[in-house]
Design a protein around this motif. Structure first.
Motif, PDB file in Angstrom:
ATOM      1  N   PRO A 117      -4.555  13.784  -7.169  1.00  0.00           N
ATOM      2  CA  PRO A 117      -5.916  13.471  -7.630  1.00  0.00           C
ATOM      3  C   PRO A 117      -5.980  12.938  -9.061  1.00  0.00           C
ATOM      4  N   ALA A 118      -5.013  13.261  -9.899  1.00  0.00           N
ATOM      5  CA  ALA A 118      -4.968  12.717 -11.260  1.00  0.00           C
ATOM      6  C   ALA A 118      -4.205  11.383 -11.301  1.00  0.00           C
ATOM      7  N   ILE A 119      -3.236  11.204 -10.417  1.00  0.00           N
ATOM      8  CA  ILE A 119      -2.456   9.964 -10.379  1.00  0.00           C
ATOM      9  C   ILE A 119      -3.276   8.822  -9.793  1.00  0.00           C
ATOM     10  N   TRP A 120      -4.025   9.094  -8.740  1.00  0.00           N
ATOM     11  CA  TRP A 120      -4.750   8.048  -8.014  1.00  0.00           C
ATOM     12  C   TRP A 120      -5.661   7.205  -8.914  1.00  0.00           C
ATOM     13  N   PRO A 121      -6.473   7.790  -9.800  1.00  0.00           N
ATOM     14  CA  PRO A 121      -7.307   6.932 -10.658  1.00  0.00           C
ATOM     15  C   PRO A 121      -6.492   5.994 -11.553  1.00  0.00           C
ATOM     16  N   VAL A 122      -5.317   6.422 -11.978  1.00  0.00           N
ATOM     17  CA  VAL A 122      -4.459   5.574 -12.809  1.00  0.00           C
ATOM     18  C   VAL A 122      -3.939   4.412 -11.972  1.00  0.00           C
ATOM     19  N   VAL A 123      -3.418   4.704 -10.793  1.00  0.00           N
ATOM     20  CA  VAL A 123      -2.910   3.647  -9.915  1.00  0.00           C
ATOM     21  C   VAL A 123      -4.037   2.670  -9.581  1.00  0.00           C
ATOM     22  N   ARG A 124      -5.197   3.190  -9.231  1.00  0.00           N
ATOM     23  CA  ARG A 124      -6.336   2.335  -8.875  1.00  0.00           C
ATOM     24  C   ARG A 124      -6.734   1.444 -10.052  1.00  0.00           C
ATOM     25  N   ALA A 125      -6.810   2.007 -11.257  1.00  0.00           N
ATOM     26  CA  ALA A 125      -7.220   1.230 -12.431  1.00  0.00           C
ATOM     27  C   ALA A 125      -6.196   0.154 -12.781  1.00  0.00           C
ATOM     28  N   THR A 148       2.244  -5.448  -9.218  1.00  0.00           N
ATOM     29  CA  THR A 148       2.141  -6.290  -8.027  1.00  0.00           C
ATOM     30  C   THR A 148       1.428  -5.617  -6.856  1.00  0.00           C
ATOM     31  N   TYR A 149       0.769  -4.521  -7.084  1.00  0.00           N
ATOM     32  CA  TYR A 149      -0.038  -3.915  -6.015  1.00  0.00           C
ATOM     33  C   TYR A 149      -1.310  -4.738  -5.804  1.00  0.00           C
ATOM     34  N   PRO A 150      -1.868  -4.695  -4.588  1.00  0.00           N
ATOM     35  CA  PRO A 150      -3.142  -5.393  -4.348  1.00  0.00           C
ATOM     36  C   PRO A 150      -4.232  -4.854  -5.271  1.00  0.00           C
ATOM     37  N   ARG A 151      -5.083  -5.720  -5.758  1.00  0.00           N
ATOM     38  CA  ARG A 151      -6.154  -5.289  -6.672  1.00  0.00           C
ATOM     39  C   ARG A 151      -7.143  -4.371  -5.979  1.00  0.00           C
ATOM     40  N   ASP A 152      -7.262  -4.511  -4.654  1.00  0.00           N
ATOM     41  CA  ASP A 152      -8.167  -3.639  -3.889  1.00  0.00           C
ATOM     42  C   ASP A 152      -7.373  -2.560  -3.141  1.00  0.00           C
ATOM     43  N   ILE A 153      -6.352  -2.056  -3.768  1.00  0.00           N
ATOM     44  CA  ILE A 153      -5.448  -1.080  -3.161  1.00  0.00           C
ATOM     45  C   ILE A 153      -6.217   0.101  -2.558  1.00  0.00           C
ATOM     46  N   THR A 154      -5.776   0.538  -1.409  1.00  0.00           N
ATOM     47  CA  THR A 154      -6.387   1.721  -0.793  1.00  0.00           C
ATOM     48  C   THR A 154      -5.640   2.963  -1.252  1.00  0.00           C
ATOM     49  N   GLU A 155      -6.324   4.066  -1.223  1.00  0.00           N
ATOM     50  CA  GLU A 155      -5.680   5.313  -1.625  1.00  0.00           C
ATOM     51  C   GLU A 155      -4.521   5.650  -0.693  1.00  0.00           C
ATOM     52  N   GLU A 156      -4.687   5.407   0.579  1.00  0.00           N
ATOM     53  CA  GLU A 156      -3.624   5.713   1.542  1.00  0.00           C
ATOM     54  C   GLU A 156      -2.351   4.916   1.226  1.00  0.00           C
ATOM     55  N   ALA A 190      -1.579   3.463  -1.644  1.00  0.00           N
ATOM     56  CA  ALA A 190      -1.097   3.853  -2.971  1.00  0.00           C
ATOM     57  C   ALA A 190      -0.279   5.138  -2.902  1.00  0.00           C
ATOM     58  N   ARG A 191      -0.798   6.115  -2.206  1.00  0.00           N
ATOM     59  CA  ARG A 191      -0.091   7.395  -2.132  1.00  0.00           C
ATOM     60  C   ARG A 191       1.246   7.244  -1.421  1.00  0.00           C
ATOM     61  N   ALA A 192       1.259   6.511  -0.311  1.00  0.00           N
ATOM     62  CA  ALA A 192       2.497   6.326   0.444  1.00  0.00           C
ATOM     63  C   ALA A 192       3.557   5.574  -0.364  1.00  0.00           C
ATOM     64  N   SER A 193       3.132   4.633  -1.188  1.00  0.00           N
ATOM     65  CA  SER A 193       4.104   3.842  -1.935  1.00  0.00           C
ATOM     66  C   SER A 193       4.470   4.438  -3.293  1.00  0.00           C
ATOM     67  N   TRP A 194       3.668   5.351  -3.809  1.00  0.00           N
ATOM     68  CA  TRP A 194       3.950   5.922  -5.132  1.00  0.00           C
ATOM     69  C   TRP A 194       4.602   7.302  -5.068  1.00  0.00           C
ATOM     70  N   MET A 195       4.180   8.132  -4.150  1.00  0.00           N
ATOM     71  CA  MET A 195       4.675   9.511  -4.091  1.00  0.00           C
ATOM     72  C   MET A 195       5.948   9.549  -3.241  1.00  0.00           C
ATOM     73  N   LEU A 196       7.082   9.347  -3.902  1.00  0.00           N
ATOM     74  CA  LEU A 196       8.358   9.206  -3.209  1.00  0.00           C
ATOM     75  C   LEU A 196       9.074  10.538  -3.058  1.00  0.00           C
ATOM     76  N   SER A 197       9.936  10.598  -2.045  1.00  0.00           N
ATOM     77  CA  SER A 197      10.747  11.794  -1.837  1.00  0.00           C
ATOM     78  C   SER A 197      12.213  11.460  -2.094  1.00  0.00           C
ATOM     79  N   ALA A 198      13.037  12.487  -2.194  1.00  0.00           N
ATOM     80  CA  ALA A 198      14.462  12.329  -2.493  1.00  0.00           C
ATOM     81  C   ALA A 198      15.113  11.401  -1.469  1.00  0.00           C
ATOM     82  N   PRO A 199      16.029  10.560  -1.932  1.00  0.00           N
ATOM     83  CA  PRO A 199      16.698  10.591  -3.233  1.00  0.00           C
ATOM     84  C   PRO A 199      15.893   9.939  -4.358  1.00  0.00           C
TER      85      PRO A 199
END
Length: 162
Positions: free
Chosen positions: A12-20, A29-37, A39-48
Protein backbone atom coordinates in the motif's frame (compact mmCIF):
# COMPACT_ATOMS: atom_id res chain seq x y z
CA UNK A 1 17.48 5.66 6.22
CA UNK A 2 17.08 1.91 6.41
CA UNK A 3 16.83 -0.45 3.43
CA UNK A 4 15.08 -3.76 4.00
CA UNK A 5 13.35 -6.50 2.06
CA UNK A 6 9.85 -5.48 1.01
CA UNK A 7 6.94 -7.40 2.48
CA UNK A 8 3.38 -7.79 1.23
CA UNK A 9 2.31 -5.27 3.90
CA UNK A 10 4.53 -2.64 2.20
CA UNK A 11 2.53 -2.69 -1.03
CA UNK A 12 0.00 0.00 0.00
CA UNK A 13 2.94 2.41 0.45
CA UNK A 14 4.82 1.23 -2.67
CA UNK A 15 1.84 1.43 -5.05
CA UNK A 16 1.42 5.25 -4.93
CA UNK A 17 5.13 5.66 -5.74
CA UNK A 18 4.97 3.26 -8.68
CA UNK A 19 1.76 4.90 -9.93
CA UNK A 20 3.22 8.43 -9.65
CA UNK A 21 6.52 7.57 -11.35
CA UNK A 22 4.79 5.67 -14.16
CA UNK A 23 2.18 8.41 -14.67
CA UNK A 24 4.86 11.12 -14.89
CA UNK A 25 6.26 9.34 -17.93
CA UNK A 26 9.75 10.82 -17.58
CA UNK A 27 11.92 8.03 -16.20
CA UNK A 28 10.44 4.54 -16.33
CA UNK A 29 9.23 2.27 -19.11
CA UNK A 30 6.02 1.23 -17.37
CA UNK A 31 2.73 2.28 -19.02
CA UNK A 32 1.61 5.71 -17.83
CA UNK A 33 -1.82 4.24 -17.04
CA UNK A 34 -0.35 1.28 -15.17
CA UNK A 35 -2.82 -0.89 -13.28
CA UNK A 36 -2.22 -1.88 -9.71
CA UNK A 37 -2.41 -5.56 -10.62
CA UNK A 38 0.30 -5.24 -13.29
CA UNK A 39 2.45 -3.03 -11.06
CA UNK A 40 2.34 -5.42 -8.14
CA UNK A 41 3.10 -8.47 -10.28
CA UNK A 42 6.08 -6.80 -11.94
CA UNK A 43 7.52 -5.02 -8.88
CA UNK A 44 7.06 -7.42 -5.96
CA UNK A 45 9.58 -10.10 -6.91
CA UNK A 46 10.41 -13.36 -5.20
CA UNK A 47 13.73 -15.20 -4.84
CA UNK A 48 16.19 -15.35 -6.42
CA UNK A 49 15.16 -11.77 -7.15
CA UNK A 50 14.53 -9.22 -4.43
CA UNK A 51 12.41 -6.14 -3.84
CA UNK A 52 13.42 -3.69 -1.13
CA UNK A 53 12.13 -0.51 0.43
CA UNK A 54 14.01 2.46 1.85
CA UNK A 55 12.29 3.88 4.92
CA UNK A 56 13.04 6.66 7.37
CA UNK A 57 13.08 6.35 11.14
CA UNK A 58 9.30 6.76 11.31
CA UNK A 59 8.79 3.98 8.76
CA UNK A 60 7.80 6.33 5.91
CA UNK A 61 8.56 4.86 2.50
CA UNK A 62 11.21 6.92 0.72
CA UNK A 63 11.79 4.67 -2.27
CA UNK A 64 11.93 1.13 -3.53
CA UNK A 65 14.07 -1.05 -5.77
CA UNK A 66 13.80 -4.43 -7.41
CA UNK A 67 16.81 -6.55 -8.31
CA UNK A 68 16.81 -9.59 -10.54
CA UNK A 69 18.70 -11.61 -13.12
CA UNK A 70 18.72 -9.60 -16.35
CA UNK A 71 18.06 -12.71 -18.45
CA UNK A 72 17.59 -16.45 -17.99
CA UNK A 73 19.74 -19.49 -18.68
CA UNK A 74 23.24 -18.82 -19.95
CA UNK A 75 22.83 -15.06 -19.39
CA UNK A 76 21.52 -15.33 -15.81
CA UNK A 77 24.90 -14.29 -14.38
CA UNK A 78 24.12 -10.63 -15.20
CA UNK A 79 21.93 -8.74 -12.73
CA UNK A 80 19.55 -5.88 -13.39
CA UNK A 81 17.57 -3.55 -11.19
CA UNK A 82 14.87 -0.89 -11.21
CA UNK A 83 14.51 2.03 -8.83
CA UNK A 84 11.73 4.41 -7.84
CA UNK A 85 11.99 7.23 -5.34
CA UNK A 86 8.90 8.85 -3.88
CA UNK A 87 8.70 12.23 -5.66
CA UNK A 88 8.53 14.13 -2.38
CA UNK A 89 11.84 12.54 -1.29
CA UNK A 90 13.74 13.12 -4.54
CA UNK A 91 17.19 14.69 -4.26
CA UNK A 92 17.87 13.39 -0.74
CA UNK A 93 20.20 10.48 -1.54
CA UNK A 94 17.53 7.78 -1.61
CA UNK A 95 18.36 6.71 -5.17
CA UNK A 96 22.08 6.56 -4.38
CA UNK A 97 21.46 4.44 -1.27
CA UNK A 98 19.22 2.06 -3.22
CA UNK A 99 21.75 1.90 -6.07
CA UNK A 100 24.63 1.11 -3.72
CA UNK A 101 22.48 -1.53 -2.02
CA UNK A 102 21.63 -3.15 -5.39
CA UNK A 103 25.28 -3.29 -6.46
CA UNK A 104 26.28 -4.89 -3.16
CA UNK A 105 23.36 -7.35 -3.41
CA UNK A 106 24.47 -8.37 -6.91
CA UNK A 107 28.06 -8.88 -5.76
CA UNK A 108 26.98 -10.92 -2.76
CA UNK A 109 24.72 -13.07 -4.96
CA UNK A 110 27.66 -13.86 -7.26
CA UNK A 111 26.61 -11.94 -10.37
CA UNK A 112 29.45 -11.00 -12.71
CA UNK A 113 27.95 -7.68 -13.81
CA UNK A 114 24.90 -5.44 -13.69
CA UNK A 115 23.11 -4.15 -16.75
CA UNK A 116 20.42 -1.50 -16.83
CA UNK A 117 18.44 -2.00 -20.02
CA UNK A 118 16.58 1.27 -20.30
CA UNK A 119 17.97 4.37 -18.58
CA UNK A 120 16.15 7.32 -20.13
CA UNK A 121 18.82 9.51 -21.70
CA UNK A 122 17.11 12.78 -20.70
CA UNK A 123 17.01 11.62 -17.05
CA UNK A 124 20.35 13.33 -16.44
CA UNK A 125 20.22 12.86 -12.66
CA UNK A 126 19.91 9.07 -12.99
CA UNK A 127 22.56 8.88 -15.72
CA UNK A 128 24.96 10.90 -13.53
CA UNK A 129 24.16 8.77 -10.47
CA UNK A 130 24.82 5.48 -12.26
CA UNK A 131 28.03 6.84 -13.78
CA UNK A 132 29.17 7.95 -10.30
CA UNK A 133 28.65 4.34 -9.14
CA UNK A 134 30.89 3.08 -11.95
CA UNK A 135 28.37 2.25 -14.67
CA UNK A 136 29.18 3.10 -18.28
CA UNK A 137 26.88 3.64 -21.22
CA UNK A 138 27.56 0.74 -23.60
CA UNK A 139 24.93 1.75 -26.11
CA UNK A 140 21.97 4.02 -26.72
CA UNK A 141 18.80 3.20 -28.59
CA UNK A 142 18.10 6.48 -30.41
CA UNK A 143 14.58 7.79 -29.82
CA UNK A 144 13.80 4.67 -27.79
CA UNK A 145 11.61 6.53 -25.27
CA UNK A 146 8.67 8.84 -25.91
CA UNK A 147 8.36 11.60 -23.32
CA UNK A 148 5.08 13.30 -22.41
CA UNK A 149 4.24 15.75 -25.15
CA UNK A 150 5.56 13.41 -27.83
CA UNK A 151 9.27 14.28 -27.89
CA UNK A 152 11.63 11.29 -28.21
CA UNK A 153 14.86 10.66 -26.32
CA UNK A 154 17.32 7.80 -26.21
CA UNK A 155 17.42 4.78 -23.95
CA UNK A 156 20.85 4.01 -22.53
CA UNK A 157 22.07 0.50 -21.80
CA UNK A 158 24.39 0.85 -18.85
CA UNK A 159 26.88 -1.72 -17.53
CA UNK A 160 28.97 -2.31 -14.42
CA UNK A 161 31.45 -5.18 -14.11
CA UNK A 162 31.30 -6.65 -10.63
Amino acid sequence: MRIRTAEAADWPAIWPVVRAVAAAGETFTYPRDITEEFARASWMLSAPSRTVVAVDGAGTLLGTAKMNPNHMGPAAHIASAGFMVAPEHSGRGVGRALGEYAVEWARAEGYRAMQFNAVVESNSRAVALWKSLGFTVVGTLPEGYRLPGGRYTGLHIMHLAL
